[in-house]
Motif scaffolding. Structure first.
Motif, PDB file in Angstrom:
ATOM      1  N   THR A  92      -4.484 -10.023 -11.139  1.00 51.87           N
ATOM      2  CA  THR A  92      -5.412  -9.676 -10.140  1.00 51.87           C
ATOM      3  C   THR A  92      -5.619  -8.064 -10.428  1.00 51.87           C
ATOM      4  OG1 THR A  92      -4.498 -11.291  -8.716  1.00 51.87           O
ATOM      5  CG2 THR A  92      -5.540  -9.287  -7.539  1.00 51.87           C
ATOM      6  N   LEU A  93      -4.641  -7.322 -10.461  1.00 51.31           N
ATOM      7  CA  LEU A  93      -4.822  -5.898 -10.785  1.00 51.31           C
ATOM      8  C   LEU A  93      -5.279  -5.580 -12.143  1.00 51.31           C
ATOM      9  CD1 LEU A  93      -1.913  -4.452  -8.379  1.00 51.31           C
ATOM     10  CD2 LEU A  93      -4.430  -4.776  -7.957  1.00 51.31           C
ATOM     11  N   GLY A  94      -5.114  -6.120 -13.163  1.00 56.16           N
ATOM     12  CA  GLY A  94      -5.458  -5.842 -14.320  1.00 56.16           C
ATOM     13  C   GLY A  94      -4.516  -4.914 -14.963  1.00 56.16           C
ATOM     14  N   CYS A  95      -3.339  -5.205 -14.817  1.00 57.84           N
ATOM     15  CA  CYS A  95      -2.215  -4.119 -15.432  1.00 57.84           C
ATOM     16  C   CYS A  95      -1.078  -5.160 -15.702  1.00 57.84           C
ATOM     17  CB  CYS A  95      -1.755  -3.273 -14.081  1.00 57.84           C
ATOM     18  SG  CYS A  95      -1.065  -4.084 -12.694  1.00 57.84           S
ATOM     19  N   SER A  96      -0.212  -4.391 -16.303  1.00 56.03           N
ATOM     20  CA  SER A  96       1.302  -5.171 -16.895  1.00 56.03           C
ATOM     21  C   SER A  96       2.108  -5.452 -15.577  1.00 56.03           C
ATOM     22  CB  SER A  96       1.675  -4.164 -17.833  1.00 56.03           C
ATOM     23  OG  SER A  96       2.478  -3.115 -17.061  1.00 56.03           O
ATOM     24  N   THR A  97       2.937  -6.472 -16.020  1.00 52.04           N
ATOM     25  CA  THR A  97       3.893  -6.868 -15.005  1.00 52.04           C
ATOM     26  C   THR A  97       4.796  -5.576 -14.639  1.00 52.04           C
ATOM     27  OG1 THR A  97       5.496  -7.554 -16.898  1.00 52.04           O
ATOM     28  CG2 THR A  97       3.999  -9.070 -15.280  1.00 52.04           C
ATOM     29  N   GLY A  98       5.114  -4.794 -15.535  1.00 51.42           N
ATOM     30  CA  GLY A  98       5.879  -3.475 -15.401  1.00 51.42           C
ATOM     31  C   GLY A  98       5.436  -2.554 -14.327  1.00 51.42           C
ATOM     32  N   THR A  99       4.096  -2.471 -14.325  1.00 49.63           N
ATOM     33  CA  THR A  99       3.332  -1.681 -13.482  1.00 49.63           C
ATOM     34  C   THR A  99       3.386  -2.159 -11.953  1.00 49.63           C
ATOM     35  OG1 THR A  99       1.531  -0.981 -15.111  1.00 49.63           O
ATOM     36  CG2 THR A  99       0.965  -0.603 -13.051  1.00 49.63           C
ATOM     37  N   VAL A 100       3.478  -3.460 -12.004  1.00 50.49           N
ATOM     38  CA  VAL A 100       3.707  -4.258 -10.880  1.00 50.49           C
ATOM     39  C   VAL A 100       4.911  -3.930 -10.110  1.00 50.49           C
ATOM     40  CG1 VAL A 100       3.503  -6.519  -9.600  1.00 50.49           C
ATOM     41  CG2 VAL A 100       1.660  -6.076 -11.141  1.00 50.49           C
ATOM     42  N   ARG A 110       0.133   0.091  -1.867  1.00 46.51           N
ATOM     43  CA  ARG A 110      -0.327  -0.908  -0.826  1.00 46.51           C
ATOM     44  C   ARG A 110      -0.812  -2.035  -1.189  1.00 46.51           C
ATOM     45  NH1 ARG A 110      -4.507   1.742   2.816  1.00 46.51           N
ATOM     46  NH2 ARG A 110      -3.109   3.628   2.438  1.00 46.51           N
ATOM     47  N   VAL A 111      -1.924  -2.059  -2.148  1.00 46.72           N
ATOM     48  CA  VAL A 111      -2.555  -3.324  -2.723  1.00 46.72           C
ATOM     49  C   VAL A 111      -1.559  -4.088  -3.326  1.00 46.72           C
ATOM     50  CG1 VAL A 111      -4.021  -3.942  -4.307  1.00 46.72           C
ATOM     51  CG2 VAL A 111      -4.960  -2.355  -3.103  1.00 46.72           C
ATOM     52  N   THR A 112      -0.436  -3.607  -4.262  1.00 46.38           N
ATOM     53  CA  THR A 112       0.511  -4.424  -4.686  1.00 46.38           C
ATOM     54  C   THR A 112       1.507  -4.824  -3.781  1.00 46.38           C
ATOM     55  OG1 THR A 112       0.495  -2.582  -6.543  1.00 46.38           O
ATOM     56  CG2 THR A 112       2.426  -4.169  -6.100  1.00 46.38           C
ATOM     57  N   LEU A 113       1.741  -4.008  -2.779  1.00 45.45           N
ATOM     58  CA  LEU A 113       2.703  -4.581  -1.445  1.00 45.45           C
ATOM     59  C   LEU A 113       2.037  -6.200  -0.594  1.00 45.45           C
ATOM     60  CD1 LEU A 113       4.119  -1.520  -0.066  1.00 45.45           C
ATOM     61  CD2 LEU A 113       5.469  -3.237  -1.687  1.00 45.45           C
ATOM     62  N   VAL A 114       0.780  -5.948  -0.483  1.00 41.76           N
ATOM     63  CA  VAL A 114       0.169  -6.799  -0.080  1.00 41.76           C
ATOM     64  C   VAL A 114       0.003  -8.096  -0.730  1.00 41.76           C
ATOM     65  CG1 VAL A 114      -2.245  -7.459   1.166  1.00 41.76           C
ATOM     66  CG2 VAL A 114      -1.263  -5.223   1.641  1.00 41.76           C
ATOM     67  N   LEU A 115      -0.530  -7.940  -1.998  1.00 37.39           N
ATOM     68  CA  LEU A 115      -0.513  -9.107  -2.968  1.00 37.39           C
ATOM     69  C   LEU A 115       0.864  -9.738  -2.973  1.00 37.39           C
ATOM     70  CD1 LEU A 115      -2.897  -7.673  -5.609  1.00 37.39           C
ATOM     71  CD2 LEU A 115      -3.517  -9.390  -3.873  1.00 37.39           C
ATOM     72  N   ARG A 116       1.845  -8.749  -3.161  1.00 39.54           N
ATOM     73  CA  ARG A 116       3.251  -9.423  -3.408  1.00 39.54           C
ATOM     74  C   ARG A 116       3.944 -10.151  -2.209  1.00 39.54           C
ATOM     75  NH1 ARG A 116       6.085 -10.939  -5.838  1.00 39.54           N
ATOM     76  NH2 ARG A 116       7.903  -9.745  -6.404  1.00 39.54           N
ATOM     77  N   PHE A 117       3.649  -9.432  -1.001  1.00 46.61           N
ATOM     78  CA  PHE A 117       4.456 -10.062   0.364  1.00 46.61           C
ATOM     79  C   PHE A 117       3.576 -10.748   1.125  1.00 46.61           C
ATOM     80  CE2 PHE A 117       6.855  -6.589  -1.662  1.00 46.61           C
ATOM     81  CZ  PHE A 117       7.885  -7.291  -2.156  1.00 46.61           C
ATOM     82  N   HIS A 118       2.198 -10.154   1.445  1.00 48.31           N
ATOM     83  CA  HIS A 118       1.421 -10.854   2.328  1.00 48.31           C
ATOM     84  C   HIS A 118       0.531 -12.055   1.726  1.00 48.31           C
ATOM     85  CE1 HIS A 118      -1.189 -10.985   5.926  1.00 48.31           C
ATOM     86  NE2 HIS A 118      -2.273 -11.001   4.982  1.00 48.31           N
ATOM     87  N   CYS A 119       0.085 -11.920   0.440  1.00 46.29           N
ATOM     88  CA  CYS A 119      -0.604 -13.240  -0.271  1.00 46.29           C
ATOM     89  C   CYS A 119       0.631 -14.001  -0.899  1.00 46.29           C
ATOM     90  CB  CYS A 119      -1.486 -12.547  -1.000  1.00 46.29           C
ATOM     91  SG  CYS A 119      -2.811 -11.495  -0.640  1.00 46.29           S
ATOM     92  N   GLN A 152       5.212  -0.214  -9.166  1.00 48.75           N
ATOM     93  CA  GLN A 152       4.478   0.137  -7.825  1.00 48.75           C
ATOM     94  C   GLN A 152       5.260  -0.625  -6.794  1.00 48.75           C
ATOM     95  OE1 GLN A 152       1.156   2.020  -7.362  1.00 48.75           O
ATOM     96  NE2 GLN A 152       1.946   2.588  -9.488  1.00 48.75           N
ATOM     97  N   THR A 153       5.596  -1.848  -6.766  1.00 50.24           N
ATOM     98  CA  THR A 153       6.448  -2.356  -5.616  1.00 50.24           C
ATOM     99  C   THR A 153       7.488  -1.466  -5.319  1.00 50.24           C
ATOM    100  OG1 THR A 153       5.549  -4.689  -6.552  1.00 50.24           O
ATOM    101  CG2 THR A 153       7.231  -4.598  -5.052  1.00 50.24           C
ATOM    102  N   ALA A 154       8.267  -1.363  -6.266  1.00 44.20           N
ATOM    103  CA  ALA A 154       9.578  -0.409  -6.018  1.00 44.20           C
ATOM    104  C   ALA A 154       9.023   0.902  -5.271  1.00 44.20           C
ATOM    105  CB  ALA A 154      10.278  -0.176  -7.326  1.00 44.20           C
ATOM    106  N   ARG A 155       8.091   1.646  -5.846  1.00 43.44           N
ATOM    107  CA  ARG A 155       7.697   2.780  -5.030  1.00 43.44           C
ATOM    108  C   ARG A 155       7.022   2.626  -3.629  1.00 43.44           C
ATOM    109  NH1 ARG A 155       5.029   4.743 -10.829  1.00 43.44           N
ATOM    110  NH2 ARG A 155       6.854   5.559 -11.724  1.00 43.44           N
TER     111      ARG A 155
END
Length: 169
Positions: free
Chosen positions: A133-141, A114-123, A144-147
């Motif tokens: 922002t999340l302190g992770c890799s782009t692959g993780t983002v 949910r955080v990933t979706l909010v950051l990607r599409f709301h922000c 997480q976005t796909a899931r």
């Protein structure tokens, strides 16, 4: 201008923006206000350092996201459930039913997704900005976005099926 005056001016101007980020994360305006309050309190403690950041809004957004994720991991959220009443705010679009369906579906998405979706599409952050922002890799983002999107589609698809079944009866 003193440090306290700078802090007050910044926070006063950014409160609505912070609430607009916090609400999609937790789906409750009261809880969103609590998240924002905790975030701005942490900001106050770090203000001397934070005010020098290249992008103060990004810095504060990270604080807010970390407050939300820490709360999800902590015991409070698992022990306390607030009422699931609909928010008392107006929807800026023309289709309130769709907005309510989307809010319900977003609430069904696991917190990190949910955080990933909010950051990607709301922000409207890029994959790289979200990863920082999340302190992770782009692959993780990306995963997480796909899931998260798959969960949204699944929940929204189940709602469409229930509506179609009711109409047939």
């Amino acid at each position: 201008m003193s440090l306290d005056e700078e802090y007050t001016a910044y926070v006063s101007g950014r409160l609505p923006w912070l609430r607009q980020i916090a609400y999609p994360l937790c789906q409750d305006w009261h809880r969103a206000d609590d998240l924002v309050q905790t975030a701005i309190t942490r900001l106050y403690v770090k203000w001397r350092h934070a005010r020098l950041a290249d992008d103060l809004d990004a810095y504060v957004r990270v604080i807010l996201i970390r407050v939300f994720l820490a709360e999800q991991r902590g015991g409070w959220f698992s022990r306390v459930r607030l009422t699931s009443t609909l928010p008392h705010s107006s929807f800026e679009g023309s289709d309130r039913d769709t907005a309510m369906d989307l809010r319900r579906a977003l609430a069904a998405v696991p917190p990190r997704q949910r955080v990933t979706l909010v950051l990607r599409f709301h922000c409207d952050l890029s994959v790289e900005q979200t990863a920082r922002t999340l302190g992770c890799s782009t692959g993780t983002v990306k995963s997480q976005t796909a899931r998260g999107l798959a969960t949204l589609r699944s929940v929204l698809g189940a709602q469409d099926t229930r509506v179609a079944h009711k109409e047939e009866c």
